[in-house]
Design an enzyme around this catalytic site. Structure first.
Site, PDB file in Angstrom:
ATOM      1  N   TYR A 249      -7.408 -19.444  -0.538  1.00 51.53           N
ATOM      2  CA  TYR A 249      -7.980 -18.101  -0.388  1.00 51.53           C
ATOM      3  C   TYR A 249      -8.480 -17.875   1.037  1.00 51.53           C
ATOM      4  O   TYR A 249      -8.331 -16.791   1.593  1.00 51.53           O
ATOM      5  CB  TYR A 249      -9.141 -17.889  -1.368  1.00 51.53           C
ATOM      6  CG  TYR A 249      -8.673 -17.763  -2.795  1.00 51.53           C
ATOM      7  CD1 TYR A 249      -8.216 -16.548  -3.284  1.00 51.53           C
ATOM      8  CD2 TYR A 249      -8.669 -18.859  -3.647  1.00 51.53           C
ATOM      9  CE1 TYR A 249      -7.772 -16.420  -4.587  1.00 51.53           C
ATOM     10  CE2 TYR A 249      -8.220 -18.751  -4.955  1.00 51.53           C
ATOM     11  CZ  TYR A 249      -7.779 -17.529  -5.413  1.00 51.53           C
ATOM     12  OH  TYR A 249      -7.321 -17.410  -6.698  1.00 51.53           O
TER      13      TYR A 249
ATOM     14  N   LYS B 100      -1.004 -19.163  -7.998  1.00 51.78           N
ATOM     15  CA  LYS B 100      -1.109 -19.845  -6.717  1.00 51.78           C
ATOM     16  C   LYS B 100      -1.555 -21.281  -6.944  1.00 51.78           C
ATOM     17  O   LYS B 100      -2.204 -21.520  -7.963  1.00 51.78           O
ATOM     18  CB  LYS B 100      -2.077 -19.141  -5.762  1.00 51.78           C
ATOM     19  CG  LYS B 100      -3.395 -18.636  -6.345  1.00 51.78           C
ATOM     20  CD  LYS B 100      -4.327 -19.530  -7.104  1.00 51.78           C
ATOM     21  CE  LYS B 100      -4.910 -20.736  -6.479  1.00 51.78           C
ATOM     22  NZ  LYS B 100      -5.878 -21.453  -7.377  1.00 51.78           N
TER      23      LYS B 100
HETATM   24  N1  NAP Z   1      -5.879 -16.821  -9.339  1.00 53.25           N
HETATM   25  C1  NAP Z   1      -7.018 -17.421  -9.661  1.00 53.25           C
HETATM   26  O1  NAP Z   1      -8.114 -16.942  -9.407  1.00 53.25           O
HETATM   27  C2  NAP Z   1      -6.956 -18.707 -10.423  1.00 53.25           C
HETATM   28  C3  NAP Z   1      -8.114 -19.264 -10.955  1.00 53.25           C
HETATM   29  C4  NAP Z   1      -8.011 -20.447 -11.691  1.00 53.25           C
HETATM   30  C5  NAP Z   1      -6.779 -21.052 -11.839  1.00 53.25           C
HETATM   31  N2  NAP Z   1      -5.686 -20.484 -11.269  1.00 53.25           N
HETATM   32  C6  NAP Z   1      -4.374 -21.129 -11.389  1.00 53.25           C
HETATM   33  O2  NAP Z   1      -3.989 -21.106 -12.763  1.00 53.25           O
HETATM   34  C7  NAP Z   1      -3.278 -22.297 -13.081  1.00 53.25           C
HETATM   35  C8  NAP Z   1      -3.966 -22.970 -14.272  1.00 53.25           C
HETATM   36  O3  NAP Z   1      -5.300 -23.264 -13.924  1.00 53.25           O
HETATM   37  P1  NAP Z   1      -6.441 -23.369 -15.058  1.00 53.25           P
HETATM   38  O4  NAP Z   1      -7.732 -23.378 -14.345  1.00 53.25           O
HETATM   39  O5  NAP Z   1      -6.211 -22.369 -16.118  1.00 53.25           O
HETATM   40  O6  NAP Z   1      -6.147 -24.823 -15.635  1.00 53.25           O
HETATM   41  P2  NAP Z   1      -6.521 -25.408 -17.066  1.00 53.25           P
HETATM   42  O7  NAP Z   1      -7.686 -24.702 -17.633  1.00 53.25           O
HETATM   43  O8  NAP Z   1      -6.596 -26.872 -16.901  1.00 53.25           O
HETATM   44  O9  NAP Z   1      -5.259 -25.007 -17.974  1.00 53.25           O
HETATM   45  C9  NAP Z   1      -3.972 -25.445 -17.698  1.00 53.25           C
HETATM   46  C10 NAP Z   1      -3.136 -25.299 -18.955  1.00 53.25           C
HETATM   47  O10 NAP Z   1      -1.805 -25.690 -18.612  1.00 53.25           O
HETATM   48  C11 NAP Z   1      -1.201 -26.307 -19.732  1.00 53.25           C
HETATM   49  N3  NAP Z   1      -0.671 -27.646 -19.319  1.00 53.25           N
HETATM   50  C12 NAP Z   1       0.620 -28.018 -19.489  1.00 53.25           C
HETATM   51  N4  NAP Z   1       0.815 -29.249 -19.021  1.00 53.25           N
HETATM   52  C13 NAP Z   1      -0.372 -29.704 -18.561  1.00 53.25           C
HETATM   53  C14 NAP Z   1      -0.781 -30.921 -17.988  1.00 53.25           C
HETATM   54  N5  NAP Z   1       0.072 -31.943 -17.783  1.00 53.25           N
HETATM   55  N6  NAP Z   1      -2.082 -31.067 -17.647  1.00 53.25           N
HETATM   56  C15 NAP Z   1      -2.952 -30.058 -17.829  1.00 53.25           C
HETATM   57  N7  NAP Z   1      -2.614 -28.861 -18.364  1.00 53.25           N
HETATM   58  C16 NAP Z   1      -1.330 -28.671 -18.745  1.00 53.25           C
HETATM   59  C17 NAP Z   1      -2.240 -26.430 -20.844  1.00 53.25           C
HETATM   60  O11 NAP Z   1      -2.022 -25.320 -21.703  1.00 53.25           O
HETATM   61  P3  NAP Z   1      -1.567 -25.545 -23.234  1.00 53.25           P
HETATM   62  O12 NAP Z   1      -2.611 -26.444 -23.858  1.00 53.25           O
HETATM   63  O13 NAP Z   1      -1.554 -24.164 -23.785  1.00 53.25           O
HETATM   64  O14 NAP Z   1      -0.207 -26.166 -23.196  1.00 53.25           O
HETATM   65  C18 NAP Z   1      -3.545 -26.241 -20.086  1.00 53.25           C
HETATM   66  O15 NAP Z   1      -4.528 -25.706 -20.932  1.00 53.25           O
HETATM   67  C19 NAP Z   1      -3.252 -23.131 -11.804  1.00 53.25           C
HETATM   68  O16 NAP Z   1      -2.074 -22.863 -11.122  1.00 53.25           O
HETATM   69  C20 NAP Z   1      -4.408 -22.578 -10.988  1.00 53.25           C
HETATM   70  O17 NAP Z   1      -4.200 -22.694  -9.590  1.00 53.25           O
HETATM   71  C21 NAP Z   1      -5.754 -19.333 -10.575  1.00 53.25           C
END
Ligand code: NAP
Length: 407
Positions: free
Chosen positions: A250, A162
């Site tokens: 949410y 999401k």
């Molecule tokens: N359902 C939930 O409870 C929940 C909770 C938190 C997040 N989410 C969702 O999960 C997704 C990721 O969130 P996150 O908190 O995991 O983010 P994050 O920690 O910043 O991780 C995002 C990952 O995406 C990849 N990426 C590719 N292009 C990028 C760019 N231009 N800038 C930043 N990252 C990039 C990187 O992985 P690599 O280094 O491996 O390429 C990065 O580590 C979002 O859609 C967020 O809404 C959902």
């Protein structure tokens, strides 16, 4: 129980892993970025405090669906990947990352074969990889549409985080791509698999607080110092308006599934303090009031700049439902005050993560209904657009039952 399984198997904390060799992004990725308004998938350092399993998780049966995880960030590594071991019908089959060091460490820890570790530039090869049935998109929100469509082009099913995308047009393109490929599309709305929220839905349908008059939802936390170059969550290109798409969604969802209605009108405000680099491109707070056909009203607030809160309160003609926290990973509390008063402890919230994986697996294997399909994600993104339209016009906007603005 998840906690038991995690402590039994053991996880190792990762720190100080070299991140110098982040892959230079090659031309195929860059050309997609151009088509995507400039948003580019690129590898990032290991997130803080990641714990990797000391041994690869075991598959629960021979019949599990193989998922490729796209984007090894905080949520993938700390929440979802450790929970594949609790899923009956899902396993991690492949990884996609722009950081080769991370790919190696995570691949080794999860027992992912070296030839099932992809970069953003080699992603298309996944089409020929029969070990991968479904792709889980855990990238920044502004990249969801592009990579979902690319996964369908590779013939895979998709679980997308999401918000589904940052515009309803992109959501429609994602749904069309799923239909063209004849593959399943699910949005990772975990609260639809979480026992407290499921019980709350049932209680509201049974009129445990009488007829619903008022809903209040709050999703807020105070973000530390950052700017769009450091953190995708404050970049308009990757996060849209900010807290509403990321966290307030949410509260928006709660308001819909607790009332069981779609709003007919919305009035909203946004706020962006001047001179704060965190809010150079996104809003600090968004608040909205939704009026439903029954006459019920929902007030929702979300903020990246206030002390934390995550709650839902429903007030009806005979009592109140109070959930606090309402939609966390764990620690939910729920009670009813009034006629049917009582505390509820319907189950372990931690089952919500694996529940999503099994729902998609059941849909792929047995054509089971997806609880949170692309159409639900589209509906919510349309409502988000209506909220911003109201705030921008400073007036009440009318909304159709499918979430579209009524002109
Ligand atoms: N359902 C939930 O409870 C929940 C909770 C938190 C997040 N989410 C969702 O999960 C997704 C990721 O969130 P996150 O908190 O995991 O983010 P994050 O920690 O910043 O991780 C995002 C990952 O995406 C990849 N990426 C590719 N292009 C990028 C760019 N231009 N800038 C930043 N990252 C990039 C990187 O992985 P690599 O280094 O491996 O390429 C990065 O580590 C979002 O859609 C967020 O809404 C959902």
């Amino acid at each position: 129980m998840i906690g038991d399984n995690m402590s039994r198997r053991g996880f190792i904390k990762v720190s100080g892993v070299a991140t110098a060799s982040l892959a230079a992004t090659a031309s195929s990725n860059a050309s997609h970025a151009q088509a995507n308004g400039g948003a580019l998938a690129k590898g990032q350092p290991f997130p803080q405090n990641v714990k990797l399993p000391t041994e690869p998780p075991r598959r629960r049966s021979a019949d599990t669906i193989g998922f490729a995880i796209v984007g090894l960030g905080g949520y993938a590594l700390n929440q979802m990947m450790p929970r594949f071991g609790q899923a009956e019908r899902a396993h991690v089959a492949a990884l996609v990352s722009g950081n080769p060091d991370k790919l190696r460490h995570v691949g080794d820890a999860y027992g992912v074969p070296e030839d099932a570790r992809y970069s953003y530039d080699t992603f298309a090869k996944i089409a020929a990889d029969d070990r991968v049935d479904a792709v889980y998109i855990v990238l920044p929100s502004g990249l969801h549409a592009e990579w979902t469509i690319r996964a369908f082009a590779a013939g895979k099913h998709v679980l997308c985080e999401k918000p589904m995308a940052l515009s309803s047009g992109d959501c429609e393109r994602m749904i069309a791509a799923a239909r063209r490929a004849n593959r399943k599309l699910m949005i990772a709305y975990r609260s639809h698999f979480e026992p407290y929220n499921l019980e709350a839905m049932k209680l509201m349908r049974r009129k445990a607080v009488g007829d619903i008059r008022l809903v209040r939802t709050e999703q807020a936390y105070r973000m530390g110092p950052t700017d769009p170059a450091q953190n995708w969550r404050v970049s308009r290109l990757l996060a849209g308006g900010g807290p509403l798409e990321d966290y307030g969604i949410y509260g928006l969802q709660s308001a819909l599934y607790l009332t069981g209605e779609m709003p007919e009108s919305i009035s909203a405000t946004t706020f962006r303090p001047a001179g704060d680099p965190r809010f150079a491109e996104i809003f600090a707070h968004v608040s909205a009031q939704l009026r439903f056909p029954s006459g019920a009203v929902a007030q929702m607030v979300t903020s990246y700049d206030s002390a934390g809160g995550n709650s839902a309160v429903v007030r009806g003609t005979s009592g109140s439902l109070i959930m606090d926290p309402a939609t966390s990973y764990a620690g939910q509390t729920m009670r009813i005050e009034g006629l049917n008063e009582g505390e509820f402890t319907p189950g372990d919230p931690m089952v919500q993560f694996a529940g999503q994986l099994d729902n998609l697996a059941d849909a792929i294997r047995d054509n089971a209904q997806i609880r949170t399909p692309g159409e639900m994600g589209l509906r919510d993104v349309r409502l988000i657009e209506a909220i911003y339209a109201s705030a921008q016009a400073r007036q009440i906007v009318k909304v159709a039952p499918d979430g579209r603005l009524r002109r």
